[in-house]
Design an enzyme around this catalytic site. Structure first.
Site, PDB file in Angstrom:
ATOM      1  N   ASP A  30      20.614  -7.558 122.226  1.00 49.27           N
ATOM      2  CA  ASP A  30      20.975  -6.175 121.922  1.00 49.27           C
ATOM      3  C   ASP A  30      20.852  -5.364 123.203  1.00 49.27           C
ATOM      4  O   ASP A  30      20.041  -5.687 124.070  1.00 49.27           O
ATOM      5  CB  ASP A  30      20.044  -5.612 120.836  1.00 49.27           C
ATOM      6  CG  ASP A  30      20.610  -4.370 120.164  1.00 49.27           C
ATOM      7  OD1 ASP A  30      21.034  -4.464 118.996  1.00 49.27           O
ATOM      8  OD2 ASP A  30      20.634  -3.289 120.814  1.00 49.27           O
ATOM      9  N   THR A  85      29.846  -0.960 113.083  1.00 48.10           N
ATOM     10  CA  THR A  85      31.219  -0.425 113.102  1.00 48.10           C
ATOM     11  C   THR A  85      31.190   0.922 112.384  1.00 48.10           C
ATOM     12  O   THR A  85      31.679   1.045 111.260  1.00 48.10           O
ATOM     13  CB  THR A  85      32.211  -1.385 112.400  1.00 48.10           C
ATOM     14  OG1 THR A  85      31.709  -1.702 111.092  1.00 48.10           O
ATOM     15  CG2 THR A  85      32.407  -2.660 113.182  1.00 48.10           C
ATOM     16  N   LEU A 148      24.737  -8.663 102.732  1.00 46.45           N
ATOM     17  CA  LEU A 148      23.344  -8.329 102.444  1.00 46.45           C
ATOM     18  C   LEU A 148      23.173  -6.852 102.098  1.00 46.45           C
ATOM     19  O   LEU A 148      23.895  -5.989 102.580  1.00 46.45           O
ATOM     20  CB  LEU A 148      22.422  -8.731 103.591  1.00 46.45           C
ATOM     21  CG  LEU A 148      22.601  -8.144 104.986  1.00 46.45           C
ATOM     22  CD1 LEU A 148      22.031  -6.748 105.086  1.00 46.45           C
ATOM     23  CD2 LEU A 148      21.914  -9.057 105.984  1.00 46.45           C
ATOM     24  N   GLU A 150      20.477  -3.694 102.155  1.00 47.89           N
ATOM     25  CA  GLU A 150      19.229  -3.266 102.772  1.00 47.89           C
ATOM     26  C   GLU A 150      18.145  -3.259 101.692  1.00 47.89           C
ATOM     27  O   GLU A 150      18.401  -2.921 100.538  1.00 47.89           O
ATOM     28  CB  GLU A 150      19.388  -1.880 103.393  1.00 47.89           C
ATOM     29  CG  GLU A 150      20.215  -1.946 104.666  1.00 47.89           C
ATOM     30  CD  GLU A 150      20.484  -0.580 105.270  1.00 47.89           C
ATOM     31  OE1 GLU A 150      19.655   0.331 105.107  1.00 47.89           O
ATOM     32  OE2 GLU A 150      21.543  -0.440 105.901  1.00 47.89           O
ATOM     33  N   LEU A 253      25.999   0.908  87.587  1.00 48.14           N
ATOM     34  CA  LEU A 253      26.434   1.975  86.677  1.00 48.14           C
ATOM     35  C   LEU A 253      25.324   3.019  86.584  1.00 48.14           C
ATOM     36  O   LEU A 253      25.164   3.669  85.555  1.00 48.14           O
ATOM     37  CB  LEU A 253      26.747   1.415  85.290  1.00 48.14           C
ATOM     38  CG  LEU A 253      28.107   0.736  85.112  1.00 48.14           C
ATOM     39  CD1 LEU A 253      28.339   0.383  83.641  1.00 48.14           C
ATOM     40  CD2 LEU A 253      29.258   1.604  85.617  1.00 48.14           C
ATOM     41  N   CYS A 263      27.075   1.856 104.895  1.00 47.73           N
ATOM     42  CA  CYS A 263      28.161   0.931 104.541  1.00 47.73           C
ATOM     43  C   CYS A 263      29.180   1.529 103.576  1.00 47.73           C
ATOM     44  O   CYS A 263      30.322   1.764 103.955  1.00 47.73           O
ATOM     45  CB  CYS A 263      27.574  -0.341 103.946  1.00 47.73           C
ATOM     46  SG  CYS A 263      26.421  -1.140 105.079  1.00 47.73           S
ATOM     47  N   LYS A 326      18.400   5.016  99.837  1.00 47.87           N
ATOM     48  CA  LYS A 326      17.986   4.307  98.624  1.00 47.87           C
ATOM     49  C   LYS A 326      16.576   3.799  98.862  1.00 47.87           C
ATOM     50  O   LYS A 326      16.110   3.772 100.015  1.00 47.87           O
ATOM     51  CB  LYS A 326      18.946   3.160  98.301  1.00 47.87           C
ATOM     52  CG  LYS A 326      18.918   2.035  99.312  1.00 47.87           C
ATOM     53  CD  LYS A 326      19.728   0.863  98.809  1.00 47.87           C
ATOM     54  CE  LYS A 326      19.543  -0.345  99.710  1.00 47.87           C
ATOM     55  NZ  LYS A 326      20.285  -1.517  99.266  1.00 47.87           N
ATOM     56  N   ARG A 333      21.263   7.083 107.143  1.00 43.97           N
ATOM     57  CA  ARG A 333      22.683   7.300 107.440  1.00 43.97           C
ATOM     58  C   ARG A 333      23.407   7.728 106.160  1.00 43.97           C
ATOM     59  O   ARG A 333      23.290   7.085 105.132  1.00 43.97           O
ATOM     60  CB  ARG A 333      23.314   6.012 108.003  1.00 43.97           C
ATOM     61  CG  ARG A 333      22.856   5.686 109.418  1.00 43.97           C
ATOM     62  CD  ARG A 333      23.434   4.369 109.882  1.00 43.97           C
ATOM     63  NE  ARG A 333      22.908   3.243 109.140  1.00 43.97           N
ATOM     64  CZ  ARG A 333      23.363   2.000 109.218  1.00 43.97           C
ATOM     65  NH1 ARG A 333      24.358   1.721 110.029  1.00 43.97           N
ATOM     66  NH2 ARG A 333      22.823   1.031 108.510  1.00 43.97           N
TER      67      ARG A 333
HETATM   68  C1  UGA Z   1      26.001  -2.360 100.372  1.00 40.75           C
HETATM   69  C2  UGA Z   1      26.473  -3.509  99.472  1.00 40.75           C
HETATM   70  O1  UGA Z   1      25.805  -3.449  98.212  1.00 40.75           O
HETATM   71  C3  UGA Z   1      26.185  -4.849 100.136  1.00 40.75           C
HETATM   72  O2  UGA Z   1      26.689  -5.901  99.348  1.00 40.75           O
HETATM   73  C4  UGA Z   1      26.849  -4.860 101.509  1.00 40.75           C
HETATM   74  O3  UGA Z   1      26.606  -6.067 102.203  1.00 40.75           O
HETATM   75  C5  UGA Z   1      26.334  -3.708 102.337  1.00 40.75           C
HETATM   76  O4  UGA Z   1      26.613  -2.469 101.650  1.00 40.75           O
HETATM   77  C6  UGA Z   1      27.016  -3.729 103.662  1.00 40.75           C
HETATM   78  O5  UGA Z   1      28.231  -3.472 103.718  1.00 40.75           O
HETATM   79  O6  UGA Z   1      26.402  -4.105 104.661  1.00 40.75           O
HETATM   80  P1  UGA Z   1      23.632  -1.230 100.860  1.00 40.75           P
HETATM   81  O7  UGA Z   1      24.378  -0.237 101.709  1.00 40.75           O
HETATM   82  O8  UGA Z   1      22.373  -1.837 101.378  1.00 40.75           O
HETATM   83  O9  UGA Z   1      24.591  -2.460 100.486  1.00 40.75           O
HETATM   84  O10 UGA Z   1      23.278  -0.448  99.530  1.00 40.75           O
HETATM   85  P2  UGA Z   1      23.555  -0.603  97.954  1.00 40.75           P
HETATM   86  O11 UGA Z   1      22.412  -1.292  97.322  1.00 40.75           O
HETATM   87  O12 UGA Z   1      24.900  -1.126  97.703  1.00 40.75           O
HETATM   88  O13 UGA Z   1      23.507   0.934  97.536  1.00 40.75           O
HETATM   89  C7  UGA Z   1      24.475   1.842  98.060  1.00 40.75           C
HETATM   90  C8  UGA Z   1      24.260   3.227  97.516  1.00 40.75           C
HETATM   91  O14 UGA Z   1      24.673   3.285  96.150  1.00 40.75           O
HETATM   92  C9  UGA Z   1      22.811   3.726  97.532  1.00 40.75           C
HETATM   93  O15 UGA Z   1      22.799   5.067  98.003  1.00 40.75           O
HETATM   94  C10 UGA Z   1      22.398   3.653  96.081  1.00 40.75           C
HETATM   95  O16 UGA Z   1      21.409   4.589  95.771  1.00 40.75           O
HETATM   96  C11 UGA Z   1      23.708   3.952  95.381  1.00 40.75           C
HETATM   97  N1  UGA Z   1      23.796   3.452  93.996  1.00 40.75           N
HETATM   98  C12 UGA Z   1      23.689   2.114  93.739  1.00 40.75           C
HETATM   99  C13 UGA Z   1      24.017   4.352  92.957  1.00 40.75           C
HETATM  100  O17 UGA Z   1      24.132   5.571  93.166  1.00 40.75           O
HETATM  101  N2  UGA Z   1      24.108   3.865  91.667  1.00 40.75           N
HETATM  102  C14 UGA Z   1      23.992   2.547  91.393  1.00 40.75           C
HETATM  103  O18 UGA Z   1      24.094   2.187  90.209  1.00 40.75           O
HETATM  104  C15 UGA Z   1      23.774   1.647  92.449  1.00 40.75           C
END
Ligand code: UGA
Length: 436
Positions: A30, A85, A148, A150, A253, A263, A326, A333
């Site tokens: 890095d 990215t 993955l 987080e 949901l 992401c 979350k 971010r």
């Molecule tokens: C997301 C995807 O879930 C991964 O599969 C993917 O690899 C990753 O982006 C990426 O592109 O690297 P992540 O950003 O860690 O993962 O977070 P998520 O668990 O997907 O949650 C995303 C957001 O949705 C959070 O702010 C969470 O609070 C929100 N969320 C999630 C809701 O508002 N309602 C839900 O029912 C679920």
């Protein structure tokens, strides 16, 4: 196998540690000396459960090393590209600067037959463009998207629910790339992990379409919350009822303040931008609506707070629980929680914020907020408490215990994490999103 991982952020640091856990000899590279120094000490430069243990175990044996020197990549059979990215400044497309510079600085250290495996989330067409850029270096490029989450990144890396190998069109190159990827992931494949072997475009699209689908699912239920709010329906019961249908499923949901992070938001915007370039804007035009619904929910939370403060937020003490996008993450971010806190501060409220892991990252972006280390200090004298990131310690609060601390017992539950009846019975005014 000797492996290099270029980029040691949320994705690369975990991938490097996971590859070492799978038995490989790994160097993570890095440009950030601070990050490399921490990783070299076996410390995770960000909050990710399980990562410090993995780093310490493998840094100690020497199987996992970190460096700022790209020359250390020389001699590896496979080089994973795991740089960020982000969204371009002033636009919606993905900024590929880091991907391009990673490839440019790596190429002089590759040998013919080396495989460069892209893991970063990129617009469809990127791998083909990079293959052209690599010219006659003799290295072969493949795309191997990462899924993955987080907070669950170690588990998702060691036991992913699927692997995707996007291989180059030329058959000899495809064979080289597939063999290297199969060797790198051999212990994962031995667990019968589903493997999809495909072309560049499909591999790139699998990643962005998966995130677009997840974002759409969240915005769908949040749109239902908006309808529930004007009809007296309850979106939590609605989600439970439709989720019993296996074709729909209950996950993602959760109606509330919506999605954030590094992401989902930028990926749907970058997908829209790429579709426009491809002349297919209409195919994903709905993603603009998905984004708009999501951002509206943040304002809805702010409106609830203003309502709780009788329309006069100025000077009123507001306690905001959560800053990370979350739970189980320190990532702020595009965090809905931070956005809500900043909006309330902008209205003149006396906003006090806390989070178990994300205070430092939030402070770096918004030093104007009033950060409090302890929960008690945050909620004391508050006229309204807002739960925006549903960490376990906030989800399991006892309303009767919190009540004597606050000036007015009013809760805005921006994640629909609480039982409204329980909070009301304890004397609180409860406001959820899309709930009665
Ligand atoms: C997301 C995807 O879930 C991964 O599969 C993917 O690899 C990753 O982006 C990426 O592109 O690297 P992540 O950003 O860690 O993962 O977070 P998520 O668990 O997907 O949650 C995303 C957001 O949705 C959070 O702010 C969470 O609070 C929100 N969320 C999630 C809701 O508002 N309602 C839900 O029912 C679920």
């Amino acid at each position: 196998m000797r492996i290099s991982v270029i980029g040691c952020g949320y994705l690369g640091a975990v991938h490097a540690a996971a590859m070492a856990e799978l038995g490989h000899e790994v160097v993570g590279i890095d440009v950030d000396p601070g990050k490399i120094a921490a990783l070299t000490r076996g410390e995770a430069p960000f909050f990710e459960p399980g990562l410090p243990e993995l780093l310490q175990a493998h840094v100690a044996t020497g199987r996992l090393r970190f460096s700022t020197d790209m020359a250390e990549a020389a001699g590896s059979t496979i080089h994973f590209i795991a740089v960020g990215t982000p969204q371009v400044r002033g636009g919606t497309a993905a900024d590929l600067t880091f991907v391009d510079s990673a490839i440019d600085s790596l190429l002089p250290y590759t040998n013919p037959g080396d495989v460069i495996a892209g893991k970063s989330t990129v617009p469809v067409g990127t791998a083909t463009r990079l293959a052209e850029k690599m010219g006659d270096s003799g290295a072969v490029i493949a795309w191997n998207p990462e899924f993955l989450r987080e907070g669950w990144a170690v588990k998702d890396s060691l036991t992913p629910d699927r692997l995707v190998f996007g291989l180059p069109p030329e058959p000899t190159d495809a064979t080289t790339a597939e063999a290297a990827l199969r060797e790198a992931y051999a212990p994962v494949l031995a667990l019968d992990t589903p493997l999809i072997v495909t072309d560049f475009a499909t591999a790139e699209l699998v990643k962005v379409s998966a995130n677009a689908f997840l974002a759409t699912k969240i915005s769908f239920i949040n749109a239902m919350a908006e309808i529930a709010e004007v009809t007296g329906a309850d979106v939590v019961q609605l989600a439970e009822a439709i989720g019993h249908d296996d074709r729909i499923g209950k996950r993602f949901l959760g109606a509330g303040v919506g999605f954030g992070g590094g992401c989902l938001p930028k990926d749907i915007r970058a997908f829209t931008a790429r579709a426009e370039e491809l002349g297919r804007a209409e195919s994903v035009a709905f993603l603009k609506e998905v984004d708009a619904i999501n951002l509206r929910r943040r304002q809805r939370v702010v409106d609830h707070v203003i309502d709780a403060l009788d329309g006069e937020p100025h000077g009123k003490v507001v306690a905001v629980l959560g800053l990370a996008f979350k739970p189980h993450s320190d990532d702020v971010r595009d965090s809905p929680a931070l956005d809500v806190a900043v909006r309330l501060k902008g209205l003149g409220a006396d906003v006090r914020v806390t989070d178990p892991a994300a205070i430092e990252n939030a402070r770096a972006r918004h030093p104007q907020l009033d950060y409090r280390e302890s929960f008690e200090d945050t909620v004391t004298d508050a006229e309204v408490v807002v739960l925006v990131t549903e960490w376990d310690e906030y989800r399991h609060l006892d309303p009767a215990v919190v009540l004597p601390l606050v000036a007015r017992p009013q809760i805005v539950d921006a994640r629909n994490s609480y039982d409204p009846a329980r909070w009301r019975a304890a004397g609180w005014t409860y406001r959820g999103l899309g709930r009665r």
